[in-house]
Design a protein around this motif. Structure first.
Motif, PDB file in Angstrom:
ATOM      1  N   THR A  11     -42.427  13.695  22.568  1.00  0.00           N
ATOM      2  CA  THR A  11     -42.633  12.848  23.705  1.00  0.00           C
ATOM      3  C   THR A  11     -41.530  12.809  24.601  1.00  0.00           C
ATOM      4  OG1 THR A  11     -43.812  10.438  24.404  1.00  0.00           O
ATOM      5  CG2 THR A  11     -42.273  10.426  22.505  1.00  0.00           C
ATOM      6  N   GLU A  12     -40.276  12.681  23.828  1.00  0.00           N
ATOM      7  CA  GLU A  12     -38.976  12.859  24.954  1.00  0.00           C
ATOM      8  C   GLU A  12     -38.783  13.999  25.876  1.00  0.00           C
ATOM      9  OE1 GLU A  12     -34.720  11.450  22.929  1.00  0.00           O
ATOM     10  OE2 GLU A  12     -35.909  12.827  21.898  1.00  0.00           O
ATOM     11  N   PHE A  13     -39.706  14.992  25.311  1.00  0.00           N
ATOM     12  CA  PHE A  13     -39.321  16.471  26.051  1.00  0.00           C
ATOM     13  C   PHE A  13     -40.579  16.605  27.013  1.00  0.00           C
ATOM     14  CE2 PHE A  13     -36.560  19.103  23.211  1.00  0.00           C
ATOM     15  CZ  PHE A  13     -35.468  18.096  23.368  1.00  0.00           C
ATOM     16  N   THR A  14     -41.755  16.015  26.650  1.00  0.00           N
ATOM     17  CA  THR A  14     -43.041  16.228  27.547  1.00  0.00           C
ATOM     18  C   THR A  14     -43.617  15.079  28.058  1.00  0.00           C
ATOM     19  OG1 THR A  14     -44.458  15.916  25.568  1.00  0.00           O
ATOM     20  CG2 THR A  14     -43.666  18.176  25.853  1.00  0.00           C
ATOM     21  N   GLY A  15     -43.164  13.959  27.414  1.00  0.00           N
ATOM     22  CA  GLY A  15     -43.739  12.625  27.912  1.00  0.00           C
ATOM     23  C   GLY A  15     -45.372  12.250  27.508  1.00  0.00           C
ATOM     24  N   ALA A  16     -45.996  13.313  26.784  1.00  0.00           N
ATOM     25  CA  ALA A  16     -47.131  13.083  25.856  1.00  0.00           C
ATOM     26  C   ALA A  16     -47.015  11.966  24.954  1.00  0.00           C
ATOM     27  CB  ALA A  16     -47.799  14.311  25.297  1.00  0.00           C
ATOM     28  N   PRO A  17     -48.263  11.096  24.882  1.00  0.00           N
ATOM     29  CA  PRO A  17     -48.136  10.066  23.975  1.00  0.00           C
ATOM     30  C   PRO A  17     -48.167  10.748  22.402  1.00  0.00           C
ATOM     31  CG  PRO A  17     -50.090   9.821  24.947  1.00  0.00           C
ATOM     32  CD  PRO A  17     -49.357  10.967  25.839  1.00  0.00           C
ATOM     33  N   VAL A  18     -47.306  10.120  21.586  1.00  0.00           N
ATOM     34  CA  VAL A  18     -47.385  10.794  20.344  1.00  0.00           C
ATOM     35  C   VAL A  18     -47.636   9.822  19.198  1.00  0.00           C
ATOM     36  CG1 VAL A  18     -45.693  11.476  18.437  1.00  0.00           C
ATOM     37  CG2 VAL A  18     -45.708  12.656  20.799  1.00  0.00           C
ATOM     38  N   GLN A  19     -48.663   9.953  18.375  1.00  0.00           N
ATOM     39  CA  GLN A  19     -49.142   9.381  17.121  1.00  0.00           C
ATOM     40  C   GLN A  19     -48.537   9.845  16.138  1.00  0.00           C
ATOM     41  OE1 GLN A  19     -50.756   6.626  17.568  1.00  0.00           O
ATOM     42  NE2 GLN A  19     -51.588   5.935  15.598  1.00  0.00           N
ATOM     43  N   VAL A  20     -47.617   9.139  15.291  1.00  0.00           N
ATOM     44  CA  VAL A  20     -47.442   9.731  13.986  1.00  0.00           C
ATOM     45  C   VAL A  20     -48.393   9.338  13.109  1.00  0.00           C
ATOM     46  CG1 VAL A  20     -45.548   9.449  12.050  1.00  0.00           C
ATOM     47  CG2 VAL A  20     -44.853   9.605  14.548  1.00  0.00           C
ATOM     48  N   SER A  21     -48.830  10.388  12.244  1.00  0.00           N
ATOM     49  CA  SER A  21     -50.070  10.139  11.439  1.00  0.00           C
ATOM     50  C   SER A  21     -49.558   9.665  10.086  1.00  0.00           C
ATOM     51  CB  SER A  21     -50.970  11.356  11.282  1.00  0.00           C
ATOM     52  OG  SER A  21     -51.296  11.725  12.404  1.00  0.00           O
ATOM     53  N   HIS A  22     -50.467   8.770   9.323  1.00  0.00           N
ATOM     54  CA  HIS A  22     -50.526   8.391   7.956  1.00  0.00           C
ATOM     55  C   HIS A  22     -48.857   8.348   7.772  1.00  0.00           C
ATOM     56  CE1 HIS A  22     -50.183  12.743   7.143  1.00  0.00           C
ATOM     57  NE2 HIS A  22     -51.498  12.829   7.425  1.00  0.00           N
ATOM     58  N   LEU A  23     -48.218   7.115   8.144  1.00  0.00           N
ATOM     59  CA  LEU A  23     -46.700   6.917   7.926  1.00  0.00           C
ATOM     60  C   LEU A  23     -46.249   6.839   6.659  1.00  0.00           C
ATOM     61  CD1 LEU A  23     -44.202   6.709   9.773  1.00  0.00           C
ATOM     62  CD2 LEU A  23     -44.488   4.286   9.842  1.00  0.00           C
ATOM     63  N   VAL A  24     -47.031   6.274   5.817  1.00  0.00           N
ATOM     64  CA  VAL A  24     -46.565   5.755   4.502  1.00  0.00           C
ATOM     65  C   VAL A  24     -46.664   7.205   3.596  1.00  0.00           C
ATOM     66  CG1 VAL A  24     -48.709   5.235   3.574  1.00  0.00           C
ATOM     67  CG2 VAL A  24     -46.551   4.116   2.383  1.00  0.00           C
ATOM     68  N   TYR A  25     -47.424   7.934   3.819  1.00  0.00           N
ATOM     69  CA  TYR A  25     -47.688   9.319   3.209  1.00  0.00           C
ATOM     70  C   TYR A  25     -46.651  10.201   3.643  1.00  0.00           C
ATOM     71  CZ  TYR A  25     -52.590   7.762   2.048  1.00  0.00           C
ATOM     72  OH  TYR A  25     -53.506   7.040   1.353  1.00  0.00           O
ATOM     73  N   GLN A  26     -46.130  10.103   4.724  1.00  0.00           N
ATOM     74  CA  GLN A  26     -44.843  10.959   5.051  1.00  0.00           C
ATOM     75  C   GLN A  26     -43.546  10.327   4.455  1.00  0.00           C
ATOM     76  OE1 GLN A  26     -47.633  12.974   5.786  1.00  0.00           O
ATOM     77  NE2 GLN A  26     -45.808  14.246   6.686  1.00  0.00           N
ATOM     78  N   VAL A  27     -43.227   9.174   4.826  1.00  0.00           N
ATOM     79  CA  VAL A  27     -41.899   8.488   4.506  1.00  0.00           C
ATOM     80  C   VAL A  27     -42.022   7.294   3.842  1.00  0.00           C
ATOM     81  CG1 VAL A  27     -40.830   9.514   6.286  1.00  0.00           C
ATOM     82  CG2 VAL A  27     -42.092   7.749   6.944  1.00  0.00           C
ATOM     83  N   GLY A  28     -43.014   7.260   2.717  1.00  0.00           N
ATOM     84  CA  GLY A  28     -43.030   6.179   1.872  1.00  0.00           C
ATOM     85  C   GLY A  28     -42.635   6.297   0.540  1.00  0.00           C
ATOM     86  N   MET A  29     -41.622   7.169   0.389  1.00  0.00           N
ATOM     87  CA  MET A  29     -40.959   7.390  -0.847  1.00  0.00           C
ATOM     88  C   MET A  29     -39.597   6.880  -1.121  1.00  0.00           C
ATOM     89  SD  MET A  29     -42.742  10.138   0.654  1.00  0.00           S
ATOM     90  CE  MET A  29     -44.137  11.419   0.217  1.00  0.00           C
ATOM     91  N   GLY A  30     -39.332   5.731  -0.432  1.00  0.00           N
ATOM     92  CA  GLY A  30     -38.149   5.153  -0.507  1.00  0.00           C
ATOM     93  C   GLY A  30     -37.389   5.063   0.722  1.00  0.00           C
ATOM     94  N   MET A  31     -37.820   5.619   1.585  1.00  0.00           N
ATOM     95  CA  MET A  31     -36.976   5.730   3.015  1.00  0.00           C
ATOM     96  C   MET A  31     -37.691   5.254   4.234  1.00  0.00           C
ATOM     97  SD  MET A  31     -38.742   8.604   2.137  1.00  0.00           S
ATOM     98  CE  MET A  31     -37.721   9.020   0.931  1.00  0.00           C
ATOM     99  N   MET A  32     -38.877   4.000   3.821  1.00  0.00           N
ATOM    100  CA  MET A  32     -39.506   3.523   4.848  1.00  0.00           C
ATOM    101  C   MET A  32     -38.484   2.600   6.108  1.00  0.00           C
ATOM    102  SD  MET A  32     -42.405   3.356   6.495  1.00  0.00           S
ATOM    103  CE  MET A  32     -43.438   3.841   5.219  1.00  0.00           C
TER     104      MET A  32
END
Ligand SMILES: [Zn+2]
Length: 462
Positions: free
Chosen positions: A208-229
């Motif tokens: 989004t920084e480079f293009t302006g498009a709205p960005v939706q980060v998907s299933h956050l806990v499944y990506q970074v729910g292993m101790g680094m939330m």
């Protein structure tokens, strides 16, 4: 006296837009909310809510129902009235015939679609090696396919970068610029998870920084729910504070489901997550309901790549932590691999009941009206759906009626319980003014859902 098609009497009305809770009656006609009043109105059909919660239907911004009837039925029983498909980079390519099919056959819920990059566009363009970047010709091919998908009603673009880790950032940007031109949402399943997932999250912010498009980060806990939330939320908080168009969605479980043959399950994944083979539950196929052993893992990886395996890789506390910031909405990530009855992941049936049960009733970490906003107005705004996610005159009559003191997730992991066990405490679900769940029971013949076709028009500053 004027007669509505249907009225809902004595509701505890939750309006996420005005952030107001009040008591009144709803009149519904022609599939729309036609009256909100305390007048003694009449309807051809009447539901007495008995002071249960009456709120807009839930909009699941991240799921994989993608036209599969049984999954849609599980979703609607948990209060979902609009599902967004084509996530994680996969799903149908020909959205014209996909939507036509839904219109012809009917469907229990409304269905919007993203167009997937990492499997769908890549495969059609001939970029079949997930570990290699697409060639310039293949990227050009994907760009025109993307324009076509937007013409056919795609509501946005989805990346499943973890499934095609060879994707170059140039490839990501080229596609994202097209999405940005039309102001379309970009859903990002980040390039990797755990600690390296923090860098992958920054990559998503850079889109989004480079293009302006709205960005939706998907299933956050499944990506970074292993101790680094905490660190992950710092990255997102800063981006939101800086004014970037970033948001996220997250589910209610600490074990994710995906295809055993995908790069997610490449050698080294167990070490990365700090897991054993026994932390992997097979969710579909010949070993459904069993825990993995080294032998089962190897056999499935070699011969049953599309079987779905559930990995207990995340921390439960981070499930709730992920959903505290105001820009995070609830999503299911449900219906991965089109599970048969009795198989799958509890998220397919229990996500929204579990959210209200855990975070509103048991923990009190979110107010009722804020929790309703996270399931309705917030995703509606993200998707540009002006007539959904709102309790107001003229809005689509997608409605959920539930008891906050009874709403309970009954679904469980395969091998422990039934992943598709229906929840308790959801009394009624209406889609476009038609009852699909009545007294907690699914009406199987009811298919009032409609395709949600987005229009392609250039983004303009407003
Ligand atoms: Zn995903």
């Amino acid at each position: 006296m004027h007669e509505f098609d249907l009225i809902i009497k004595n509701g505890t009305l939750v309006d996420p837009e005005k952030r107001r809770i009040t008591v009144g009656h709803l009149g519904i006609s022609g599939g729309k909310i036609a009256a909100i009043t305390r007048e003694d109105i009449r309807g051809r059909h009447e539901i007495d809510a008995g002071l249960a919660i009456v709120c807009p239907g839930f909009i699941d911004i991240h799921a994989h129902v993608d036209g599969y009837l049984y999954a849609a039925q599980c979703m609607v029983r948990q209060g979902v009235t609009t599902s967004v498909g084509g996530n994680c980079g996969f799903g149908p390519l020909d959205l014209q015939s996909f939507f036509d099919g839904l219109e012809r056959d009917g469907f229990p819920l409304n269905q919007a679609m993203l167009i997937g990059h990492s499997f769908t566009l890549r495969e059609k363009a001939g970029a079949v090696d997930p570990y290699a970047p697409a060639t310039p010709e293949q990227v050009d091919c994907m760009l025109s396919l993307l324009e076509e998908a937007f013409d056919q009603g795609a509501i946005g673009l989805s990346f499943g970068l973890e499934y095609a880790p060879g994707t170059s950032f140039d490839e990501v940007l080229a596609l994202s610029q097209v999405a940005a031109r039309y102001g379309k949402l970009i859903a990002v399943h980040t390039r990797t998870d755990s600690w390296p997932g923090l860098g992958a999250l920054k990559e998503a912010v850079r889109i989004t920084e480079f293009t302006g498009a709205p960005v939706q980060v998907s299933h956050l806990v499944y990506q970074v729910g292993m101790g680094m939330m905490i660190q992950a939320l710092e990255i997102l908080d800063r981006a939101v504070r800086d004014g970037l168009d970033v948001a996220a969605d997250s589910g209610m479980y600490h074990a994710f489901a995906t295809f055993i043959g995908s790069p997610v399950y490449d050698e080294g994944c167990l070490e990365k997550w700090g897991c054993d083979y026994g932390d992997l539950f097979v969710a579909t196929g010949k070993y459904a309901g069993q825990r993995c052993t080294r032998e089962i893992y190897q056999e499935l990886r070699a011969n049953y790549k599309n079987d779905v395996v559930v990995a207990f890789a995340c921390r439960e506390a981070e499930v709730y932590q992920a959903l505290l910031p105001g820009y995070v909405m609830v999503s299911t990530d449900g219906a991965v691999g089109s599970p048969q009855p009795g198989t799958g992941h509890p998220q397919d049936s229990g996500t929204y009941p579990r959210f209200f049960q855990k975070m509103v009733r048991e923990q009190g970490s979110l107010s009722l009206v804020e929790a309703v906003r996270r399931c309705t107005l917030l995703p509606a705004e993200r998707l540009g759906l002006l007539n959904k996610g709102r309790l107001k005159i003229g809005a689509d009559a997608d409605i959920v009626i539930f008891n906050l003191d009874r709403i309970t997730d009954r679904a469980d992991y395969p091998g422990i319980g039934r992943p598709d066990a229906p929840p308790e405490g959801i009394n009624y679900v209406l889609v476009n003014g038609e009852v699909v769940v009545e007294n907690g029971r699914l009406l199987e013949h009811a298919k009032p859902g409609r395709p949600v076709r987005a229009v392609r028009r250039y983004w303009r500053w407003q």
